[in-house]
Motif scaffolding. Sequence first.
Motif, PDB file in Angstrom:
ATOM      1  N   ARG A   1       0.826  -1.291  -0.029  1.00 17.14           N
ATOM      2  CA  ARG A   1      -0.027   0.138   0.097  1.00 17.14           C
ATOM      3  C   ARG A   1       0.958   1.205   0.056  1.00 17.14           C
ATOM      4  NH1 ARG A   1      -1.809   2.686   4.313  1.00 17.14           N
ATOM      5  NH2 ARG A   1      -1.070   1.365   5.782  1.00 17.14           N
ATOM      6  N   SER A   2       0.440   2.270  -0.845  1.00 15.44           N
ATOM      7  CA  SER A   2       1.187   3.647  -0.568  1.00 15.44           C
ATOM      8  C   SER A   2       0.886   4.179   0.669  1.00 15.44           C
ATOM      9  CB  SER A   2       0.963   4.530  -1.655  1.00 15.44           C
ATOM     10  OG  SER A   2       1.454   3.905  -3.004  1.00 15.44           O
ATOM     11  N   LEU A   3       1.797   4.864   1.177  1.00 14.42           N
ATOM     12  CA  LEU A   3       1.607   5.399   2.398  1.00 14.42           C
ATOM     13  C   LEU A   3       0.802   6.804   2.228  1.00 14.42           C
ATOM     14  CD1 LEU A   3       4.861   5.361   4.822  1.00 14.42           C
ATOM     15  CD2 LEU A   3       2.435   4.510   5.374  1.00 14.42           C
ATOM     16  N   ASP A   4       0.031   7.267   3.269  1.00 14.95           N
ATOM     17  CA  ASP A   4      -0.630   8.491   3.001  1.00 14.95           C
ATOM     18  C   ASP A   4       0.230   9.473   3.748  1.00 14.95           C
ATOM     19  OD1 ASP A   4      -2.474   9.916   2.010  1.00 14.95           O
ATOM     20  OD2 ASP A   4      -4.187   9.514   3.672  1.00 14.95           O
ATOM     21  N   LEU A   5       1.024  10.260   3.116  1.00 14.04           N
ATOM     22  CA  LEU A   5       2.017  10.978   3.659  1.00 14.04           C
ATOM     23  C   LEU A   5       1.542  12.502   3.634  1.00 14.04           C
ATOM     24  CD1 LEU A   5       5.510   9.730   2.082  1.00 14.04           C
ATOM     25  CD2 LEU A   5       4.339   9.445   4.431  1.00 14.04           C
ATOM     26  N   PRO A   6       1.929  13.191   4.608  1.00 14.61           N
ATOM     27  CA  PRO A   6       1.136  14.699   4.555  1.00 14.61           C
ATOM     28  C   PRO A   6       1.578  15.430   3.273  1.00 14.61           C
ATOM     29  CG  PRO A   6       2.800  14.342   6.504  1.00 14.61           C
ATOM     30  CD  PRO A   6       2.797  13.107   5.707  1.00 14.61           C
ATOM     31  N   ARG A   7       0.480  16.212   2.773  1.00 16.21           N
ATOM     32  CA  ARG A   7       0.638  17.267   1.779  1.00 16.21           C
ATOM     33  C   ARG A   7       1.908  18.083   1.833  1.00 16.21           C
ATOM     34  NH1 ARG A   7      -2.249  21.725   0.573  1.00 16.21           N
ATOM     35  NH2 ARG A   7      -3.427  21.382   2.414  1.00 16.21           N
ATOM     36  N   GLU A   8       2.011  18.638   3.046  1.00 12.75           N
ATOM     37  CA  GLU A   8       3.163  19.622   3.263  1.00 12.75           C
ATOM     38  C   GLU A   8       4.527  18.911   3.006  1.00 12.75           C
ATOM     39  OE1 GLU A   8       1.607  19.004   7.189  1.00 12.75           O
ATOM     40  OE2 GLU A   8       0.417  18.703   5.492  1.00 12.75           O
ATOM     41  N   ALA A   9       4.650  17.620   3.202  1.00 12.34           N
ATOM     42  CA  ALA A   9       5.764  16.962   3.224  1.00 12.34           C
ATOM     43  C   ALA A   9       6.207  16.905   1.549  1.00 12.34           C
ATOM     44  CB  ALA A   9       5.966  15.465   3.724  1.00 12.34           C
ATOM     45  N   PHE A  10       5.008  16.551   0.860  1.00 12.46           N
ATOM     46  CA  PHE A  10       5.340  16.494  -0.485  1.00 12.46           C
ATOM     47  C   PHE A  10       5.556  18.155  -1.151  1.00 12.46           C
ATOM     48  CE2 PHE A  10       2.959  12.496  -0.465  1.00 12.46           C
ATOM     49  CZ  PHE A  10       3.945  11.796  -1.217  1.00 12.46           C
ATOM     50  N   GLU A  11       5.106  19.006  -0.524  1.00 15.00           N
ATOM     51  CA  GLU A  11       5.180  20.347  -1.106  1.00 15.00           C
ATOM     52  C   GLU A  11       6.743  20.633  -0.615  1.00 15.00           C
ATOM     53  OE1 GLU A  11       0.777  21.926  -0.527  1.00 15.00           O
ATOM     54  OE2 GLU A  11       2.141  22.534   1.032  1.00 15.00           O
ATOM     55  N   ALA A  12       7.088  20.116   0.548  1.00 17.30           N
ATOM     56  CA  ALA A  12       8.522  20.713   0.886  1.00 17.30           C
ATOM     57  C   ALA A  12       9.440  19.904   0.138  1.00 17.30           C
ATOM     58  CB  ALA A  12       8.623  20.313   2.487  1.00 17.30           C
ATOM     59  N   ALA A  13       9.378  18.550  -0.414  1.00 19.79           N
ATOM     60  CA  ALA A  13      10.165  17.951  -0.921  1.00 19.79           C
ATOM     61  C   ALA A  13      10.418  18.413  -2.603  1.00 19.79           C
ATOM     62  CB  ALA A  13       9.639  16.503  -1.125  1.00 19.79           C
ATOM     63  N   SER A  14       9.027  18.893  -2.914  1.00 16.09           N
ATOM     64  CA  SER A  14       9.188  19.757  -4.254  1.00 16.09           C
ATOM     65  C   SER A  14       9.854  20.741  -4.252  1.00 16.09           C
ATOM     66  CB  SER A  14       7.703  19.832  -4.748  1.00 16.09           C
ATOM     67  OG  SER A  14       7.593  20.676  -5.920  1.00 16.09           O
ATOM     68  N   ARG A  15       9.586  21.604  -3.438  1.00 19.44           N
ATOM     69  CA  ARG A  15      10.520  22.943  -3.173  1.00 19.44           C
ATOM     70  C   ARG A  15      11.822  22.545  -3.060  1.00 19.44           C
ATOM     71  NH1 ARG A  15       6.914  24.617   0.693  1.00 19.44           N
ATOM     72  NH2 ARG A  15       8.190  24.013   2.206  1.00 19.44           N
ATOM     73  N   GLU A  16      12.206  21.697  -2.531  1.00 17.25           N
ATOM     74  CA  GLU A  16      13.763  21.332  -2.217  1.00 17.25           C
ATOM     75  C   GLU A  16      14.195  20.330  -3.178  1.00 17.25           C
ATOM     76  OE1 GLU A  16      15.734  22.262  -0.062  1.00 17.25           O
ATOM     77  OE2 GLU A  16      14.204  23.557   1.371  1.00 17.25           O
ATOM     78  N   ASP A  17      13.342  20.081  -4.296  1.00 12.33           N
ATOM     79  CA  ASP A  17      13.910  19.298  -5.343  1.00 12.33           C
ATOM     80  C   ASP A  17      14.510  17.924  -5.087  1.00 12.33           C
ATOM     81  OD1 ASP A  17      14.132  18.721  -7.979  1.00 12.33           O
ATOM     82  OD2 ASP A  17      16.222  19.668  -7.947  1.00 12.33           O
ATOM     83  N   PHE A  18      13.503  17.220  -4.335  1.00 14.06           N
ATOM     84  CA  PHE A  18      13.901  15.780  -4.187  1.00 14.06           C
ATOM     85  C   PHE A  18      12.631  14.781  -4.453  1.00 14.06           C
ATOM     86  CE2 PHE A  18      13.636  17.114   0.300  1.00 14.06           C
ATOM     87  CZ  PHE A  18      12.852  16.057   0.752  1.00 14.06           C
ATOM     88  N   GLU A  19      12.701  13.750  -4.495  1.00 18.04           N
ATOM     89  CA  GLU A  19      11.571  12.654  -4.688  1.00 18.04           C
ATOM     90  C   GLU A  19      11.247  12.299  -3.198  1.00 18.04           C
ATOM     91  OE1 GLU A  19      12.742   9.133  -6.563  1.00 18.04           O
ATOM     92  OE2 GLU A  19      10.766   8.660  -7.095  1.00 18.04           O
ATOM     93  N   LEU A  20       9.828  12.100  -3.089  1.00 21.42           N
ATOM     94  CA  LEU A  20       9.542  11.426  -1.816  1.00 21.42           C
ATOM     95  C   LEU A  20       8.557  10.597  -2.077  1.00 21.42           C
ATOM     96  CD1 LEU A  20       8.858  11.611   1.176  1.00 21.42           C
ATOM     97  CD2 LEU A  20       7.179  13.164   0.992  1.00 21.42           C
ATOM     98  N   GLN A  21       8.612   9.250  -1.624  1.00 24.70           N
ATOM     99  CA  GLN A  21       7.841   8.008  -1.877  1.00 24.70           C
ATOM    100  C   GLN A  21       7.520   7.505  -0.551  1.00 24.70           C
ATOM    101  OE1 GLN A  21       8.287   5.148  -5.068  1.00 24.70           O
ATOM    102  NE2 GLN A  21       9.815   6.730  -6.180  1.00 24.70           N
ATOM    103  N   GLY A  22       6.500   6.750  -0.261  1.00 23.78           N
ATOM    104  CA  GLY A  22       6.264   5.990   1.094  1.00 23.78           C
ATOM    105  C   GLY A  22       5.345   4.808   0.819  1.00 23.78           C
ATOM    106  N   TYR A  23       5.550   3.701   1.444  1.00 17.37           N
ATOM    107  CA  TYR A  23       4.817   2.406   1.521  1.00 17.37           C
ATOM    108  C   TYR A  23       4.807   1.890   2.621  1.00 17.37           C
ATOM    109  CZ  TYR A  23       6.076   3.144  -3.593  1.00 17.37           C
ATOM    110  OH  TYR A  23       6.375   3.633  -4.531  1.00 17.37           O
ATOM    111  N   ALA A  24       3.742   0.906   2.904  1.00 21.19           N
ATOM    112  CA  ALA A  24       3.512   0.390   3.958  1.00 21.19           C
ATOM    113  C   ALA A  24       3.571  -1.180   3.966  1.00 21.19           C
ATOM    114  CB  ALA A  24       2.253   0.719   4.530  1.00 21.19           C
ATOM    115  N   PHE A  25       4.337  -1.863   4.730  1.00 23.08           N
ATOM    116  CA  PHE A  25       4.483  -3.457   4.965  1.00 23.08           C
ATOM    117  C   PHE A  25       3.665  -3.964   6.040  1.00 23.08           C
ATOM    118  CE2 PHE A  25       8.463  -2.007   3.124  1.00 23.08           C
ATOM    119  CZ  PHE A  25       8.788  -3.139   2.260  1.00 23.08           C
TER     120      PHE A  25
END
Length: 379
Positions: free
Chosen positions: A35-59
């Motif tokens: 399952r993809s992890l439901d990561l916070p929107r602010e985390a994706f926004e910060a990652a995009s601002r800082e120009d790095f990829e963010l992915q999350g998964y659950a085992f």
Amino acid sequence: MAGAEWKSLEECLEKHLPLPDLQEVKRVLYGKELRSLDLPREAFEAASREDFELQGYAFEAAKEQLRRPRIVHVGLVQNRTPLPADAPVAEQVSALHRRIKAIVEVAAMCGVNIICFQEAWTMPFAFCTREKLPWTEFAESAEDGPTTRFCQKLAKNHDMVVVSPILERDSEHGDVLWNTAVVISNSGAVLGKTRKNHIPRVGDFNESTYYMEGNLGHPVFQTQFGRISVNICYGRHHPLNWLMYSINGAEIIFNPSATIGALSESLWPIEARNAAIANHCFTCAINRVGTVNVFLCSLKAHQDFGYFYGSSYVAAPDGSRTPGLSRSQDGLLVAKLDLNLCQQVNDVWNFKMTGRYEMYARELAEAVKPNYRPTIVKE
Ligand SMILES: NC(=O)NCCC(=O)O
């Protein structure tokens, strides 16, 4: 050999395979779907601002009656070196500290409990040049060097265990250099250190002029979030290295690496995944990204390191694994693990129970003796 223009195996499969084929290919190459992890929107926004990829998964693990789920969020960081390798040493280190701080802040937003950086993360990958200065100037004390102090602050501020692989200068023992991972507790205290046990000597990919084989064995660190250990880079080709961390009780084994396409990209998806299966534990394979231009090298043959292909991933004891981060971009991979899965898979496959370690211990003890003759039965 593809460089940054070939983004990832996953993107390629998704682009070219019809959906039913894609599902079967993923089943074989990645195991049970995560399952993809439901990561916070602010985390994706910060990652995009800082120009790095963010992915999350659950085992996930099965529910048990007597044990509660043992949930831990791990973070794997892969990155380029932000400054050229001929920039002043102190500036390169500061730029890397700044870069990692930005990524750790996003990891904290995602609830990461244990984070691990790539091998020798405070420096360009210069180990194959066989030159000393300026590369040995990147070495620091594991106990109280500037990078350890920097990581202690991160750990305490974010209540996060930090695994910080550095080039260590051990001034208590004759200034010997080691390839070391410092493990910092979420309290901010240095829990301990572990050293790379196996050194690559693969043609020009030879790091043996910089540091010695580790002398600390296979320590496992009990953290608030689970038992962890660190098998540094080339150690992943040695099944016994993984095994000993597992025998000592590791539930998560990090594998901070620096490796290039021509050498190892076809081995990469197999080795850490196989180690997770064989040892009933989680493994976290981390690789750096990009090319490193080390200009000072006098030997042309040692200048061209090739392309560091990123592709960091997490594998579970049931053989399932996350997709890799990209081959071309800095990234943070967050994985939610339920450590109960280790024992659950152990109880199904019983590799520890059927491992016959006493037989191998006896046979290996004989095989390393100088007068040993292999048992070869001839007609
Ligand atoms: N840093 C390091 O040990 N690299 C070796 C390359 C590999 O093992 O793939």
